[in-house]
Design an enzyme around this catalytic site. Structure first.
Site, mmCIF file in Angstrom:
data_model
loop_
_atom_site.group_PDB
_atom_site.id
_atom_site.type_symbol
_atom_site.label_atom_id
_atom_site.label_comp_id
_atom_site.label_asym_id
_atom_site.label_seq_id
_atom_site.Cartn_x
_atom_site.Cartn_y
_atom_site.Cartn_z
ATOM 1 N N ASN A 1 12.217 102.575 30.231
ATOM 2 C CA ASN A 1 11.915 102.703 28.783
ATOM 3 C C ASN A 1 10.722 102.186 28.511
ATOM 4 O OD1 ASN A 1 12.319 101.352 26.137
ATOM 5 N ND2 ASN A 1 14.070 102.571 25.831
ATOM 6 N N SER B 1 15.325 95.397 16.874
ATOM 7 C CA SER B 1 16.765 94.997 16.914
ATOM 8 C C SER B 1 17.321 94.322 15.712
ATOM 9 C CB SER B 1 16.806 94.252 18.106
ATOM 10 O OG SER B 1 17.446 94.990 19.268
ATOM 11 N N LYS C 1 21.293 85.666 26.189
ATOM 12 C CA LYS C 1 20.985 86.831 27.272
ATOM 13 C C LYS C 1 22.440 87.059 27.977
ATOM 14 C CE LYS C 1 17.552 89.616 28.723
ATOM 15 N NZ LYS C 1 16.484 89.854 27.807
ATOM 16 N N LYS D 1 20.027 85.973 20.214
ATOM 17 C CA LYS D 1 20.097 87.468 20.405
ATOM 18 C C LYS D 1 19.457 87.676 21.669
ATOM 19 C CE LYS D 1 19.439 91.511 18.395
ATOM 20 N NZ LYS D 1 19.984 92.012 19.841
ATOM 21 N N THR E 1 9.944 98.500 22.353
ATOM 22 C CA THR E 1 9.371 97.621 23.091
ATOM 23 C C THR E 1 8.022 98.101 23.698
ATOM 24 O OG1 THR E 1 11.529 97.238 24.024
ATOM 25 C CG2 THR E 1 9.617 96.257 25.397
#
Ligand code: GLU
Length: 434
Positions: free
Chosen positions: A225, A362, A110, A74, A194
């Site tokens: 963000n 997520s 990633k 992930k 986040t």
């Protein structure tokens, strides 16, 4: 060129050094540590994209699967000119540690593309995003490796990639990627997750240190963000946000900024400006311009690096005045800076815990996609709060027990989980019966 290759290798090599530091405190087979020092696989792809002027440009992209022992790999996909093989590997390694740190059933992966997306038109960006998915489609999937947004990628891009994957496989597959638009199967609460995860960590520090938010001065490096979300939540609680920056530089004001005004201005004009807005009318407020380097060294209580890697090094760690630093970026602190910060009693909440809110939501999104059953915003936020709170406190206790810094404690915590999973599959000790 040689120096560049060496520097690239360093990002990954220095990231994995943290394993050895933590391994001293965990009962873990040395071969388990050795396995984690190499990514499971790394794919390099070329992505030909037809540009608006008719020419063809070929971009280089990567997808790395570092480990998938605890679940599918992930991790996000980054679009940035500085993306490299070593950076993608380091980021995938951090994802393995991050998912274990907060106990969600994923390994680490990633991806990235070497590109400055600000130079592309919207249609070029869509062609690049779909092109990337075409090249990695055999490598990713809801059960194998699940991408998400990262630096300079967003929900729209995730939506294009999900659509492309679904077309390739002739089957709508929302669980292949997270951070999608809500209308395409995204989760409520993923957008600010986040920043919110880091905010929940800060609330635990507030309790432990008996902070009065009004007297806490905060500097935020990076106003994307994560930086925007955490600044907004802290500002709403009365914290004084005295400095913020983006890739072009920063602004600073002793009185503190009205964060919603800064966000409005930044997102509408793409410029970071010291403004105060009432409705649609914004006026400039007094502020000093500062560089990104100066921001890190300001007289503040709480420092939030929310930009890129390697911002705090041996040369500036000694100049940091904040007593607490919460890492919203991945890898903002170089390994040589850690002992300097510890010596100066700076509490560093490490990236693999502090920015884990994004991947945690997520996980919720992936679970909702697979169940076909969607949760309310309150449910998402409450589940996130519980995880962040519990894992923060577990790591804080490890830190106190083994008298170390919070980063080492977080790696100890993560390695315990990864080690158990890897060792359950069998190790030399297991097969020799000892
Ligand atoms: N890119 C984010 C990170 O570094 C999110 C990853 C995800 O949601 O899978 O944690």
């Amino acid at each position: 060129m040689v120096t560049q290759v060496r520097q690239e290798a360093n990002v990954f090599q220095s990231a994995i050094q943290r394993l050895d530091l933590a391994a001293k405190h965990v009962d873990i087979a040395p071969e388990t540590i050795d396995r984690l020092k190499r990514p499971k696989s790394l794919l390099e792809v070329s992505i030909p994209v037809r540009m608006d002027d008719g020419t063809l440009r070929v971009f280089t992209g990567y997808r790395c699967r570092h480990d998938d022992t605890r679940g599918p790999a992930k991790g996000g996909i980054r679009f940035h000119p500085d993306v490299s093989r070593a950076e993608v590997q380091a980021l995938a390694f951090w994802m393995t540690c991050k998912c274990a740190c907060v106990g969600i059933p994923f390994g680490g992966g990633k991806g990235g593309v070497i590109v400055n997306p600000k130079e592309l038109s919207r249609l070029e960006l869509e062609r690049l995003s779909r092109g990337y998915m075409q090249q990695v489609a055999d490598f990713v999937g809801p059960e194998t490796d699940v991408p998400a947004p990262d630096v300079y990628t967003n929900a729209t891009i995730m939506g294009w990639m999900m659509d492309e994957y679904s077309k390739i496989n002739r089957k709508r597959t929302p669980g292949v990627i997270t951070g999608k638009p809500i209308a395409l199967g995204g989760s409520l609460g993923r957008d600010d997750a986040t920043g919110r995860g880091a905010y929940y960590c800060i609330k635990e520090i507030e309790k432990r240190r008996k902070w009065n938010p009004k007297s806490i001065r905060v500097a935020v490096q990076g106003f994307g963000n994560a930086g925007q979300s955490v600044a907004k939540l802290l500002h709403a609680d009365g914290y004084k946000i005295v400095a913020v920056s983006d890739s072009r530089g920063g602004i600073c004001s002793d009185d503190g900024f009205d964060v919603p005004s800064l966000i409005k201005q930044k997102n509408e004009s793409r410029k970071l400006q010291a403004v105060y807005c009432q409705g649609s009318v914004c006026e400039l407020v007094p502020a000093r311009s500062i560089t990104n380097e100066e921001l890190l060294e300001l007289e503040v209580d709480l420092l939030l690096p929310a930009a890129l890697e390697n911002q705090i090094s041996a040369s500036n760690a000694g100049k940091i005045k904040a007593s607490v630093m919460v890492e919203l970026a991945n890898g903002p602190t170089r390994i040589e800076a850690d002992p300097i910060l510890a010596e100066r009693n700076v509490l560093v909440v490490p990236d693999i815990l502090a920015n884990a809110g994004g991947v945690t939501v997520s996980y919720f999104e992936w679970a909702q996609n697979r169940a076909g059953y969607y949760w309310s915003l309150e449910e998402v936020q409450e589940k996130l709060r519980k995880i962040m709170q519990a894992e923060f406190n577990a790591i804080y206790e490890i830190m106190e027990q083994i008298k170390t810094d919070m980063r080492t404690a977080a790696y100890v915590h993560a390695l315990g989980r990864i080690g158990t999973a890897l060792e359950t599959q069998g190790t030399a000790e297991y097969f020799s019966g000892s």
